[in-house]
Design a protein around this motif. Structure first.
Motif, PDB file in Angstrom:
ATOM      1  N   LYS B  48       3.314   4.834   2.836  1.00  0.00           N
ATOM      2  CA  LYS B  48       2.647   3.538   3.316  1.00  0.00           C
ATOM      3  C   LYS B  48       2.247   2.746   2.025  1.00  0.00           C
ATOM      4  CE  LYS B  48      -0.559   5.812   5.500  1.00  0.00           C
ATOM      5  NZ  LYS B  48      -0.264   7.059   5.182  1.00  0.00           N
ATOM      6  N   THR B  49       1.372   3.259   1.102  1.00  0.00           N
ATOM      7  CA  THR B  49       1.056   2.701  -0.100  1.00  0.00           C
ATOM      8  C   THR B  49       1.937   2.168  -0.908  1.00  0.00           C
ATOM      9  OG1 THR B  49      -1.254   4.159   0.172  1.00  0.00           O
ATOM     10  CG2 THR B  49      -0.488   2.925  -2.159  1.00  0.00           C
ATOM     11  N   THR B  50       3.012   2.900  -1.094  1.00  0.00           N
ATOM     12  CA  THR B  50       3.969   2.570  -1.934  1.00  0.00           C
ATOM     13  C   THR B  50       4.456   1.314  -1.344  1.00  0.00           C
ATOM     14  OG1 THR B  50       4.218   4.852  -2.554  1.00  0.00           O
ATOM     15  CG2 THR B  50       6.119   3.336  -3.150  1.00  0.00           C
ATOM     16  N   LEU B  88      -7.291  -2.324  -2.208  1.00  0.00           N
ATOM     17  CA  LEU B  88      -6.353  -1.102  -2.565  1.00  0.00           C
ATOM     18  C   LEU B  88      -7.201   0.127  -1.874  1.00  0.00           C
ATOM     19  CD1 LEU B  88      -5.798  -2.019  -6.158  1.00  0.00           C
ATOM     20  CD2 LEU B  88      -4.268  -2.458  -4.089  1.00  0.00           C
ATOM     21  N   GLN B  89      -6.072   1.215  -1.789  1.00  0.00           N
ATOM     22  CA  GLN B  89      -6.718   2.250  -1.342  1.00  0.00           C
ATOM     23  C   GLN B  89      -7.939   2.884  -2.188  1.00  0.00           C
ATOM     24  OE1 GLN B  89      -3.749   5.305  -0.458  1.00  0.00           O
ATOM     25  NE2 GLN B  89      -5.026   6.491   0.632  1.00  0.00           N
ATOM     26  N   ALA B  90      -7.792   2.993  -3.460  1.00  0.00           N
ATOM     27  CA  ALA B  90      -9.003   3.233  -4.074  1.00  0.00           C
ATOM     28  C   ALA B  90      -9.780   2.043  -4.318  1.00  0.00           C
ATOM     29  CB  ALA B  90      -8.686   3.813  -5.414  1.00  0.00           C
ATOM     30  N   LEU B 160      -4.841  -4.474   3.669  1.00  0.00           N
ATOM     31  CA  LEU B 160      -6.006  -3.422   3.606  1.00  0.00           C
ATOM     32  C   LEU B 160      -5.195  -2.166   3.929  1.00  0.00           C
ATOM     33  CD1 LEU B 160      -7.909  -5.315   6.501  1.00  0.00           C
ATOM     34  CD2 LEU B 160      -8.297  -5.639   3.953  1.00  0.00           C
ATOM     35  N   ASP B 161      -5.325  -1.230   2.625  1.00  0.00           N
ATOM     36  CA  ASP B 161      -4.881  -0.074   2.786  1.00  0.00           C
ATOM     37  C   ASP B 161      -5.968   0.861   3.018  1.00  0.00           C
ATOM     38  OD1 ASP B 161      -3.435   2.127   2.208  1.00  0.00           O
ATOM     39  OD2 ASP B 161      -2.705   1.660   0.073  1.00  0.00           O
ATOM     40  N   GLU B 162      -5.836   1.528   4.303  1.00  0.00           N
ATOM     41  CA  GLU B 162      -6.798   2.678   4.657  1.00  0.00           C
ATOM     42  C   GLU B 162      -8.408   2.298   4.554  1.00  0.00           C
ATOM     43  OE1 GLU B 162      -5.632   6.704   3.936  1.00  0.00           O
ATOM     44  OE2 GLU B 162      -3.542   6.229   4.082  1.00  0.00           O
ATOM     45  N   PRO B 163      -8.597   1.026   5.201  1.00  0.00           N
ATOM     46  CA  PRO B 163     -10.062   0.505   4.756  1.00  0.00           C
ATOM     47  C   PRO B 163     -10.990   1.420   5.424  1.00  0.00           C
ATOM     48  CG  PRO B 163      -8.901  -0.815   6.539  1.00  0.00           C
ATOM     49  CD  PRO B 163      -7.890   0.118   6.008  1.00  0.00           C
TER      50      PRO B 163
HETATM   51 MG   LIG Z   1      -1.739   5.248   0.938  1.00  0.00          MG
END
Ligand SMILES: [Mg+2]
Ligand SMILES: Nc1ncnc2c1ncn2[C@@H]1O[C@H](COP(=O)(O)OP(=O)(O)OP(=O)(O)O)[C@@H](O)[C@H]1O
Lengths: 367, 305
Positions: B48-50, B88-90, B160-163
């Motif tokens: 997903k993130t990629t 971003l995720q982080a 939104l990456d895993e907010p």
């Molecule tokens: Mg991810």
């Protein structure tokens, strides 16, 4: 032509660069000021070193350099009795024996146009100071000769007002070295640590997705580092002058371009390290691995003239050597900037070369 | 008008010395319309993130094309990034700055109007914590601040990456409301998550991703409908006679255990009415098919979190 079409053509909204740079400098500058460990390492640690070294060496040094002239040394005729006490010896062996007994700081032989200086290794700090004083004396004589040979050419001269009898004291030998070292660790550790932080928190990645360009961001980051180096230099020299009686020459301002140039080289080293290291301890360890030898062979803490030959050879590879020499020349001996052009050239060459390496090894994908 | 996002046949393989080759993204195509709330649902390591990073223009794919608001995200142009909002995720913040300084720095980077930063802090409920250093904010507060930073530039398209990862249930629900509101203002939202209920609650359409591939794309309701799975009705055992249980099941599957009786029916209304009139409602539970069943069906393996 309307503004809209101009904007469409460049594809760049006019807002970003003009507002982004000051905002980034402010954000990064604030972050720096609030990071206690940075403030400690760049400002306080060099000052602590100065206190330590000045008190260790301070008690052993004579204020006037005791020099032995071996044979006929014409250049010593010009010597200021406040700076040198000159005695004579028939041969070099005899002079060396006197030095070994601790009764002299340097022996001098003049062979035609060459003035050969033998600093004492029994008392290395006063030996180095004597060597420095002698070099300055030779420089002065050279300037006079040049002025006579070409009277129409203006020659830069310096007048250092010497408040305390005009002798070299340990602080004057030590201060430039400690400052050069402080600049080096601030640059190397700072850049390496920052790179690892960016890898961890992906800040650069986030910023690449704003309209501000990465170049603006890197520019702001470097600006903050340069400003830090200049402030660090100013604070250090001020404390050295006020608390330790360092006599600053009229050319002291030239320390600013020198530390800026040095900082470029040290930042580049830090970027290379930060590209290799994946964690903060690794970055700190690698930075130590690079800065420690770099400092030891630079002549900053121990006179190169008294070091083994292999150290002297290695010293040519240490950018700190050139920063140290140049700072010593302009700040302490009051030599004009033109006299440190070789050092400036070497520093610039290092900055460019390491900069290229860091550019090649900089992996945007990881950040 | 162009679609918000058009992605065709993206591929990305990571080559690590120790890990060997990882096909993180393996032939992904999808399209997101303007104003849509689009979800990418998948377990850890699904890619997903990629995928998101390639779409945003942070990574170059090995092959495939991306159009964002009708343009290529590569090379970067401030014209395009100014219309995007990204979380971003982080959480990525400037070190040692307060929440307010943080959002104001981002406001400057996006060239936002004065006061916009405060507005955003208020929107995510961080006004009280404006003067707290970022590193001292709780995980949930950091997530919200990072969402505020994503919105400060008034974006058309929000990633939104895993907010809601690592949020408590209450905070998660608050954030859901906020995300719904963002979408209701007309912004296109792309969300990744590994929470089934989150995708179900928020998304117009969901892409189910596993092992670098998008297995299926549909609306949450469409997925469930297509699955055509029976509703499971469970009651405590011992309330009905064996014959009555058989009668109520009327040919559909039923399992009568020691403690429970489980009906699987396609006509839950009729069954529930009958159970009610029999007064057999002790420990009643009704479970319709959800995305979890869909995932099992689509990927052929059990959901694991
Ligand atoms: Mg991810
Ligand atoms: N920089 C990288 N280098 C090498 N492999 C990577 C890198 N980033 C991700 N991977 C691998 O690629 C695969 C997909 O990772 P990705 O981060 O896209 O998954 P994800 O769906 O976002 O997972 P999560 O839900 O945990 O965030 C994983 O197997 C991961 O290990």
């Amino acid at each position: 032509m309307s503004l809209d079409t101009a904007e469409a053509r460049t594809g760049r909204p006019r807002i970003s660069a003009s507002r982004a740079y000051p905002a980034l400098v402010r954000a990064l500058g604030r972050g720096w000021l609030r990071d206690r460990s940075q403030v400690f390492f760049t400002i306080l640690l060099p000052l602590m070193f100065m206190v330590l070294l000045a008190s260790v060496f301070g008690s052993t040094a004579n204020t006037v350099s005791r020099v032995i002239a071996v044979g006929d040394v014409a250049v010593l005729d010009e010597a200021d009795p406040d700076t040198f006490t000159v005695t004579e010896a028939a041969g070099l062996d005899e002079a060396l024996a006197v030095m070994r007994a601790g009764d002299a700081d340097a022996a001098v032989v003049q062979d035609g146009d060459t003035v050969r200086i033998y600093p004492s290794s029994t008392n290395s700090t006063s030996g180095a100071i004597a060597a420095g004083n002698l070099s300055a004396l030779v420089d002065d004589v050279n300037v006079e000769v040049l002025a006579e040979a070409a009277p129409s050419e203006p020659v830069l001269t310096t007048e250092v007002e010497e408040a305390e009898g005009g002798a070299m004291r340990p602080i004057q030998y030590l201060a430039p070295g400690i400052l050069a070292w402080g600049i080096a660790i601030a640059g190397v550790f700072g850049a390496a640590g920052t790179m690892v932080d960016w890898k961890r928190d992906k800040l650069l990645r986030r910023l690449r997705l704003t309209p501000a360009s990465v170049k603006t961001f890197l520019g702001a980051k470097v600006s903050v580092n340069l400003a830090v180096a200049v402030v660090q230099t100013a604070v250090f020299l001020a404390v050295a002058a006020l608390a330790f009686g360092l006599e600053l020459s009229a050319w002291t301002w030239f320390a600013v371009p020198l530390v800026v140039l040095g900082t470029f080289a040290f930042l580049a080293i830090g970027v290379v390290i930060g590209g290799i290291a994946q964690t903060s301890p690794a970055a700190a360890g690698l930075s130590n691995l690079v800065t420690m030898p770099m400092a030891f062979v630079s002549g900053a803490f121990y006179p190169l003239a008294l070091s083994p030959e292999w150290v002297q050879w290695l010293s040519y590879l240490s950018p700190m050597r050139y920063l140290n020499e140049a700072l010593q020349a302009v700040v302490v001996y009051g030599s004009p900037p033109s006299s440190v052009l070789p050092q400036v050239g070497m520093l610039a060459a290092f900055a460019v070369a390491i900069g290229l390496v860091s550019w090649k090894t900089f992996k945007f994908d990881e950040l | 008008m162009d679609a918000a996002i058009e992605v065709a046949d993206l591929r990305k393989t990571y080559r690590g010395r120790r890990t060997g080759e990882v096909r993180a993204v393996d032939g992904v195509s999808f399209r997101v319309e303007r104003g849509e709330f689009f979800g990418i649902l998948g377990p850890n390591g699904a890619g997903k993130t990629t995928t998101l990073e390639i779409v945003e223009g942070l990574r170059k794919p090995d092959s495939g094309t991306v159009r964002l608001l009708g343009r290529s995200p590569w090379p970067h142009s401030p014209e395009l990034t100014g219309r995007l909002g990204v979380q971003l995720q982080a959480s990525s913040f400037f070190e040692f700055l307060t929440a307010k300084e943080q959002i104001e720095t981002f406001a400057e980077l996006y060239g936002a109007a004065k006061g916009r930063g405060d507005e955003m802090l208020d929107l995510v409920g961080l006004t009280e914590h404006a003067d707290v250093r970022c590193e001292k904010l709780s995980g949930g507060q950091q997530q919200r601040l990072s969402l505020a930073c994503a919105l400060v530039g008034d974006p058309e398209l929000v990633f939104l990456d895993e907010p809601t990862a690592a949020l408590d249930p209450q905070a998660r629900r608050n954030l859901w409301d906020l995300m719904r509101a963002i979408n209701a203002e007309g912004r296109t939202v792309v969300l990744t998550t590994h929470y089934m209920e989150e995708a179900e609650a928020l998304c117009d359409r969901v892409a189910i991703m596993d092992a670098g591939k998008i297995k299926a794309v549909d609306s949450p309701a469409g997925f469930v409908r297509a699955l055509d799975a029976p509703t499971r009705v469970t009651i405590a055992a011992g309330q009905l006679s064996e014959e009555r249980v058989k009668e109520l099941a009327s040919g559909e599957s039923v399992t009568a255990g020691e403690t429970q009786v489980v009906f699987e029916t396609r006509d839950p209304r009729k069954l529930l009415t009958a159970l009610a009139s029999d007064g057999a409602l002790e420990d009643l539970s009704v479970r319709t098919a959800n995305l979890e069943d869909v995932f099992l069906h689509v990927t052929g393996r059990e959901w694991r979190e």
